[in-house]
Design a protein around this motif. Structure first.
Motif, mmCIF file in Angstrom:
data_model
loop_
_atom_site.group_PDB
_atom_site.id
_atom_site.type_symbol
_atom_site.label_atom_id
_atom_site.label_comp_id
_atom_site.label_asym_id
_atom_site.label_seq_id
_atom_site.Cartn_x
_atom_site.Cartn_y
_atom_site.Cartn_z
ATOM 1 N N GLU A 1 -8.751 -0.216 0.940
ATOM 2 C CA GLU A 1 -9.843 -0.957 0.301
ATOM 3 C C GLU A 1 -9.318 -1.831 -0.840
ATOM 4 O O GLU A 1 -9.738 -2.975 -1.000
ATOM 5 C CB GLU A 1 -10.905 0.012 -0.226
ATOM 6 N N GLY A 2 -8.388 -1.280 -1.630
ATOM 7 C CA GLY A 2 -7.799 -2.064 -2.722
ATOM 8 C C GLY A 2 -7.021 -3.257 -2.202
ATOM 9 O O GLY A 2 -7.117 -4.365 -2.738
ATOM 10 N N THR B 1 -15.889 3.381 5.759
ATOM 11 C CA THR B 1 -15.652 1.950 5.945
ATOM 12 C C THR B 1 -16.510 1.467 7.094
ATOM 13 O O THR B 1 -16.287 1.804 8.238
ATOM 14 C CB THR B 1 -14.171 1.656 6.243
ATOM 15 N N ASP C 1 -8.099 10.209 2.030
ATOM 16 C CA ASP C 1 -8.885 9.485 1.020
ATOM 17 C C ASP C 1 -8.023 8.470 0.276
ATOM 18 O O ASP C 1 -8.465 7.352 -0.002
ATOM 19 C CB ASP C 1 -9.504 10.471 0.021
ATOM 20 N N GLU D 1 -7.359 5.479 2.469
ATOM 21 C CA GLU D 1 -8.563 4.647 2.561
ATOM 22 C C GLU D 1 -8.783 3.846 1.277
ATOM 23 O O GLU D 1 -9.124 2.667 1.320
ATOM 24 C CB GLU D 1 -9.771 5.544 2.841
ATOM 25 N N GLN D 2 -8.546 4.481 0.126
ATOM 26 C CA GLN D 2 -8.671 3.770 -1.149
ATOM 27 C C GLN D 2 -7.627 2.661 -1.263
ATOM 28 O O GLN D 2 -7.920 1.569 -1.764
ATOM 29 C CB GLN D 2 -8.524 4.743 -2.312
#
Length: 142
Positions: free
Chosen positions: A76-77, A28, A69, A72-73
């Motif tokens: 982001e979503g 990011t 992970d 973080e996903q």
């Protein structure tokens, strides 16, 4: 991100101790934090997309090695959903204080006269219309 930083005690040319460190580039790259206000988001569509995102993450199995992970996903979503449903900023130019409806009417009249004289192919009529246009244009300036 700065990691493994060490203050070296060895002698150097300057009066300061040297600091060595490692730089790690995170996935990011956006370091700016956004503040999302619920009042400004289109809430019903936001809620529907958030529910879909949560349902997608419920199906994924969680282990120690993949938790970072997945977080973080998810972040982001969530950021994408917030960006999608926030109201778009409309750039509104401030009105000129000297402009009014009377000037608007005069301008549209002069533009119409200009179009009328430019569209004319007969030289005599064109010349007469050009004179009328120029007189009206002078009136709008004064």
């Amino acid at each position: 991100m700065i990691t493994k930083w060490i203050v070296n005690q060895e002698m150097s040319i300057s009066d300061h101790n040297l600091i060595t460190f490692s730089l790690i580039n995170n996935r990011t790259e956006k370091s700016r934090k956004n503040v999302w206000k619920i009042e400004e988001i289109f809430f019903m569509d936001f809620r529907k997309d958030l529910k879909t995102l949560i349902e997608n993450f419920r199906e994924i199995e969680l282990y120690r090695h993949n938790i970072d992970d997945l977080l973080e996903q998810f972040e982001e979503g969530l950021r994408w959903i917030c960006e999608k449903h926030k109201p778009k900023k409309q750039k509104k130019k401030p009105d000129a204080i000297w402009w009014n409806s009377r000037l608007e009417i005069k301008r549209s009249r002069v533009r119409a006269l200009r179009r009328r004289f430019q569209a004319q192919s007969d030289p005599d009529v064109r010349l007469r219309r050009q004179i009328i246009f120029k007189k009206n244009k002078q009136n709008i300036i004064l």
